[in-house]
Design a protein around this motif. Structure first.
Motif, short mmCIF file in Angstrom:
data_model
loop_
_atom_site.label_atom_id
_atom_site.label_comp_id
_atom_site.label_asym_id
_atom_site.label_seq_id
_atom_site.Cartn_x
_atom_site.Cartn_y
_atom_site.Cartn_z
N TYR A 253 0.81 -1.22 0.00
CA TYR A 253 0.00 0.00 0.00
C TYR A 253 0.84 1.27 0.00
CZ TYR A 253 -4.12 -2.80 1.21
OH TYR A 253 -5.15 -3.68 1.20
N ALA A 254 2.04 1.19 0.56
CA ALA A 254 2.82 2.38 0.87
C ALA A 254 3.07 3.29 -0.33
CB ALA A 254 4.15 1.99 1.51
N PHE A 255 3.34 2.73 -1.47
CA PHE A 255 3.69 3.56 -2.61
C PHE A 255 2.69 3.40 -3.75
CE2 PHE A 255 7.50 2.53 -0.19
CZ PHE A 255 7.78 3.80 0.27
N ASN A 256 1.48 3.04 -3.38
CA ASN A 256 0.40 2.90 -4.34
C ASN A 256 -0.77 3.77 -3.86
OD1 ASN A 256 -1.88 2.09 -5.82
ND2 ASN A 256 -1.07 0.02 -6.10
N PRO A 257 -0.82 5.02 -4.33
CA PRO A 257 -1.85 5.95 -3.85
C PRO A 257 -3.28 5.42 -3.98
CG PRO A 257 -0.22 7.13 -5.14
CD PRO A 257 0.08 5.66 -5.29
N LEU A 258 -3.58 4.66 -5.03
CA LEU A 258 -4.94 4.14 -5.19
C LEU A 258 -5.28 3.13 -4.10
CD1 LEU A 258 -5.26 3.77 -9.08
CD2 LEU A 258 -6.26 5.51 -7.59
N LYS A 259 -4.35 2.23 -3.80
CA LYS A 259 -4.59 1.25 -2.73
C LYS A 259 -4.69 1.96 -1.39
CE LYS A 259 -3.02 -2.91 -2.60
NZ LYS A 259 -3.27 -4.25 -3.04
N LEU A 260 -3.85 2.97 -1.19
CA LEU A 260 -3.87 3.71 0.07
C LEU A 260 -5.21 4.44 0.23
CD1 LEU A 260 -1.95 4.05 2.41
CD2 LEU A 260 -0.94 6.01 1.26
N LYS A 261 -5.70 5.05 -0.83
CA LYS A 261 -6.98 5.75 -0.76
C LYS A 261 -8.12 4.75 -0.48
CE LYS A 261 -5.60 9.64 -3.60
NZ LYS A 261 -5.72 10.32 -4.88
N SER A 262 -8.06 3.57 -1.07
CA SER A 262 -9.05 2.54 -0.81
C SER A 262 -9.03 2.12 0.66
CB SER A 262 -8.79 1.33 -1.71
OG SER A 262 -9.62 0.27 -1.37
N LEU A 263 -7.84 1.97 1.20
CA LEU A 263 -7.68 1.63 2.62
C LEU A 263 -8.28 2.71 3.51
CD1 LEU A 263 -6.45 -0.36 4.70
CD2 LEU A 263 -4.35 0.99 4.56
N LEU A 264 -8.06 3.96 3.13
CA LEU A 264 -8.59 5.08 3.91
C LEU A 264 -10.13 5.10 3.89
CD1 LEU A 264 -5.99 7.80 2.96
CD2 LEU A 264 -6.21 6.60 5.14
N LEU A 265 -10.72 4.72 2.77
CA LEU A 265 -12.19 4.63 2.70
C LEU A 265 -12.70 3.55 3.66
CD1 LEU A 265 -12.90 5.00 -1.13
CD2 LEU A 265 -13.50 6.60 0.70
N GLN A 266 -12.00 2.41 3.70
CA GLN A 266 -12.38 1.35 4.63
C GLN A 266 -12.25 1.83 6.07
OE1 GLN A 266 -10.65 -2.60 3.81
NE2 GLN A 266 -9.99 -1.71 1.87
N LEU A 267 -11.18 2.56 6.35
CA LEU A 267 -10.98 3.08 7.70
C LEU A 267 -12.09 4.04 8.08
CD1 LEU A 267 -9.30 3.39 10.28
CD2 LEU A 267 -8.00 5.19 9.11
N GLY A 268 -12.52 4.86 7.14
CA GLY A 268 -13.59 5.82 7.42
C GLY A 268 -14.85 5.14 7.94
N SER A 269 -15.14 3.95 7.42
CA SER A 269 -16.33 3.24 7.89
C SER A 269 -16.10 2.54 9.23
CB SER A 269 -16.78 2.22 6.84
OG SER A 269 -15.84 1.20 6.70
N CYS A 270 -14.85 2.41 9.65
CA CYS A 270 -14.54 1.75 10.92
C CYS A 270 -14.39 2.72 12.09
CB CYS A 270 -13.21 0.99 10.81
SG CYS A 270 -13.26 -0.47 9.81
N ILE A 271 -13.98 3.93 11.82
CA ILE A 271 -13.59 4.87 12.87
C ILE A 271 -14.68 5.06 13.94
CG2 ILE A 271 -13.19 7.34 13.31
CD1 ILE A 271 -11.24 7.35 11.02
#
Length: 135
Positions: A32-50
């Motif tokens: 994920y570290a150097f793949n902005p699209l994967k990172l953004k997808s991870l952040l969307l998942q986090l948003g639903s968990c927070i």
């Protein structure tokens, strides 16, 4: 089990941290570290968990981690420490994964997540403080 304390004097269950570090979470983070699209997808998942009930104690720290990763993904923050970045990404992957050391579907299932978040905040405290000061 053994505990250490973070800067807010909360217990961190080091048993969970030890198992986390022995797992494949940091290797997953590299994907994920150097793949902005994967990172953004991870952040969307986090948003639903927070806002989940079990993560209330970790909410502010998760929001800080989310903002940090978001600013890296969008290129707004470039002066980051690669090792700390991996720790934070691995932690977020762990939090959004429902079946980790303690499945999140059973009542105490968030205890491990909260311990991992507290440990990550402790490990990356200088990096996150630098990030906050540069905002």
């Amino acid at each position: 089990m053994y505990f250490c304390r973070d800067e807010s004097n909360k217990d961190i269950d080091m048993h969970f941290v030890s198992r986390f570090l022995k797992g494949d979470w940091l290797n997953k983070a590299k994907l994920y570290a150097f793949n902005p699209l994967k990172l953004k997808s991870l952040l969307l998942q986090l948003g639903s968990c927070i806002s989940r009930k079990g993560l209330v104690k970790a909410k502010d720290n998760l929001i800080l981690m989310r903002d940090y990763l978001s600013d890296i993904a969008t290129g707004k923050y470039k002066d980051y420490d690669g090792k700390k970045l991996l720790i934070i990404i691995a932690t977020i992957i762990y939090v959004v994964t429902p079946f980790d050391l303690l499945p999140d579907l059973i009542p105490p299932g968030w205890i491990d997540d909260i311990s991992i978040v507290a440990w990550a905040i402790k490990e990356a405290s200088e990096e996150l403080e630098k990030y906050k000061n540069n905002k």
